[in-house]
Design a protein around this motif. Structure first.
Motif, PDB file in Angstrom:
ATOM      1  N   ASP A 127       0.727  -1.250   0.013  1.00 57.01           N
ATOM      2  CA  ASP A 127      -0.099   0.023  -0.065  1.00 57.01           C
ATOM      3  C   ASP A 127       0.798   1.097  -0.037  1.00 57.01           C
ATOM      4  O   ASP A 127       0.577   2.161  -0.590  1.00 57.01           O
ATOM      5  CB  ASP A 127      -0.896   0.104   1.309  1.00 57.01           C
ATOM      6  N   LYS A 129       3.731   1.648  -1.139  1.00 55.77           N
ATOM      7  CA  LYS A 129       4.193   1.916  -2.631  1.00 55.77           C
ATOM      8  C   LYS A 129       3.118   1.949  -3.897  1.00 55.77           C
ATOM      9  O   LYS A 129       3.599   2.265  -4.874  1.00 55.77           O
ATOM     10  CB  LYS A 129       5.318   0.991  -2.978  1.00 55.77           C
ATOM     11  N   GLY A 130       1.861   1.809  -3.450  1.00 59.06           N
ATOM     12  CA  GLY A 130       0.633   1.931  -4.464  1.00 59.06           C
ATOM     13  C   GLY A 130       1.124   0.699  -5.163  1.00 59.06           C
ATOM     14  O   GLY A 130       0.689   0.746  -6.252  1.00 59.06           O
ATOM     15  N   ILE A 131       1.360  -0.490  -4.749  1.00 60.10           N
ATOM     16  CA  ILE A 131       1.426  -1.678  -5.395  1.00 60.10           C
ATOM     17  C   ILE A 131       0.345  -2.412  -5.348  1.00 60.10           C
ATOM     18  O   ILE A 131      -0.160  -2.805  -4.101  1.00 60.10           O
ATOM     19  CB  ILE A 131       2.905  -2.337  -4.944  1.00 60.10           C
ATOM     20  N   SER A 165      10.247  -3.859  -6.458  1.00 61.71           N
ATOM     21  CA  SER A 165       9.247  -3.263  -7.545  1.00 61.71           C
ATOM     22  C   SER A 165       9.045  -1.486  -7.380  1.00 61.71           C
ATOM     23  O   SER A 165       9.077  -1.195  -6.282  1.00 61.71           O
ATOM     24  CB  SER A 165       8.062  -3.784  -7.579  1.00 61.71           C
ATOM     25  N   PRO A 166       9.224  -0.848  -8.401  1.00 67.91           N
ATOM     26  CA  PRO A 166       8.782   0.625  -8.097  1.00 67.91           C
ATOM     27  C   PRO A 166       7.346   0.756  -8.016  1.00 67.91           C
ATOM     28  O   PRO A 166       6.515  -0.087  -7.852  1.00 67.91           O
ATOM     29  CB  PRO A 166       9.047   1.304  -9.527  1.00 67.91           C
ATOM     30  N   GLN A 167       6.949   1.999  -7.679  1.00 69.42           N
ATOM     31  CA  GLN A 167       5.631   2.425  -7.234  1.00 69.42           C
ATOM     32  C   GLN A 167       4.607   1.863  -8.372  1.00 69.42           C
ATOM     33  O   GLN A 167       4.853   2.040  -9.432  1.00 69.42           O
ATOM     34  CB  GLN A 167       5.618   3.789  -6.654  1.00 69.42           C
ATOM     35  N   ARG A 168       3.487   1.844  -7.860  1.00 68.90           N
ATOM     36  CA  ARG A 168       2.316   1.584  -8.865  1.00 68.90           C
ATOM     37  C   ARG A 168       2.409   0.652  -9.942  1.00 68.90           C
ATOM     38  O   ARG A 168       2.228   0.815 -11.066  1.00 68.90           O
ATOM     39  CB  ARG A 168       1.878   3.051  -9.391  1.00 68.90           C
ATOM     40  N   THR A 169       3.076  -0.596  -9.426  1.00 73.98           N
ATOM     41  CA  THR A 169       3.181  -1.714 -10.200  1.00 73.98           C
ATOM     42  C   THR A 169       2.200  -2.787  -9.821  1.00 73.98           C
ATOM     43  O   THR A 169       1.463  -2.383  -8.636  1.00 73.98           O
ATOM     44  CB  THR A 169       4.725  -2.151 -10.383  1.00 73.98           C
ATOM     45  N   THR A 216      16.273  -2.160   1.669  1.00 78.64           N
ATOM     46  CA  THR A 216      14.963  -2.579   1.949  1.00 78.64           C
ATOM     47  C   THR A 216      14.934  -3.465   3.097  1.00 78.64           C
ATOM     48  O   THR A 216      13.845  -4.082   3.278  1.00 78.64           O
ATOM     49  CB  THR A 216      14.762  -3.657   0.409  1.00 78.64           C
TER      50      THR A 216
END
Ligand code: ADP
Length: 270
Positions: A127, A129-131, A165-169, A216
């Motif tokens: 959440d 990271k908007g994943i 992973s980058p954001q929104r993936t 991380t």
């Protein structure tokens, strides 16, 4: 590679005859070297946070009249302490599982439950990271194994998927049955793994990018644990990855011992 032999010469009685024993030491020396590396790695992984903790404690002692600084440094101390806890916990899990005999008494494990449980543990991180976390619906599959260990394996894979992973993936987990196995896959749209590192990511403490892994909170032991858990289940873990577009890790669990045996059974030569 050169082989190493230990040679022993013993006289046989007084008649001039000698007995020569040559023993191939190559494998033993290799195992010794791996063990030494492992111990050196452990020492490093433990000393780093301990060193940071003691430095931070010193700094706090000097800054005791600055409440903001004290708050900041104690926060960092908590991070280092939790890093230390993670390394120790992973080492305990690894030492329990590596070299263990294949499981004697596996029990029925509900695959959908294990997936749900693993996704729950990464939901907050995802959440942030908007994943998007996607589970491919109910599979209704059941495998034989150790539920706690399978949950650990899957949790390690999904937490890596989110961490790298980058954001929104999107991170998706799916399960399917083939003729001989149940396969559980974790696919991400993250940074991927360079081809030359693919084989090595399952080694203890191997990291593609140490700096990134440290930020991380990774211990470098997650995938080694996954590999040993799968071996313990007579299964395997495989990886597909493309740099810059993502990775897919697949846990493969044999359907049953019986199925394995029928496949091995060949007609006796006549
Ligand atoms: P760590 O605690 O460093 O994540 P792991 O054993 O879980 O250790 O993973 C080993 C290394 O493999 C990581 O440091 C990272 O470089 C790479 N890796 C693992 N999973 C992924 C992934 N889903 N995407 C990209 N790289 C990954």
């Amino acid at each position: 590679d050169a082989a190493t032999f230990a040679v022993r010469v013993a006289p046989l009685g007084g008649n001039g005859l000698v007995l020569v024993l040559a023993e191939d030491q190559t494998e033993r020396l290799r195992v010794d070297a791996v063990r030494r590396d492992f111990v050196a790695n452990i020492s490093h992984e433990l000393k780093t946070p301990v060193g940071a903790l003691s430095l931070l404690a010193e700094t706090i002692a000097d800054a005791s009249d600055d409440p903001d600084a004290v708050r900041r440094f104690t926060g960092r101390m908590q991070q280092e302490a939790s890093r230390l806890t993670n390394v120790i916990q992973d080492l305990i899990t690894l030492s329990r599982i590596q070299g263990a005999e294949p499981m004697a008494e596996p029990t029925e494990v509900d695959v959908d439950e294990v997936i749900e449980e693993a996704l729950d543990t990464v939901r907050t991180a995802a959440d942030a990271k908007g994943i998007e976390l996607a589970a491919g619906g109910t599979s209704g599959l059941v495998v034989m194994g150790d539920e706690g260990l399978l949950a650990t394996a899957l949790r390690n894979l999904v937490s890596n998927a989110v961490a790298y992973s980058p954001q929104r993936t999107r991170v998706s987990v799916s399960a399917e049955a083939t003729e001989q196995a149940v396969e559980i896959s974790v696919a991400d749209q993250g940074i991927g793994i360079p081809p030359q590192d693919l084989e090595r990511v399952f080694e203890r403490f191997y990291r593609v990018d140490a700096a990134r892994s440290r930020s991380t909170g990774g211990t470098g032991l997650g995938l080694a644990i996954v590999k040993h858990i799968m071996t313990h289940h007579r299964g395997e873990v495989t990886v597909w990855s493309k740099e810059g577009s993502g990775s897919t890790f697949t846990l493969r669990l044999p359907l049953s011992e019986g199925a394995e045996h029928t496949e091995d059974a060949e007609p006796a030569p006549t």
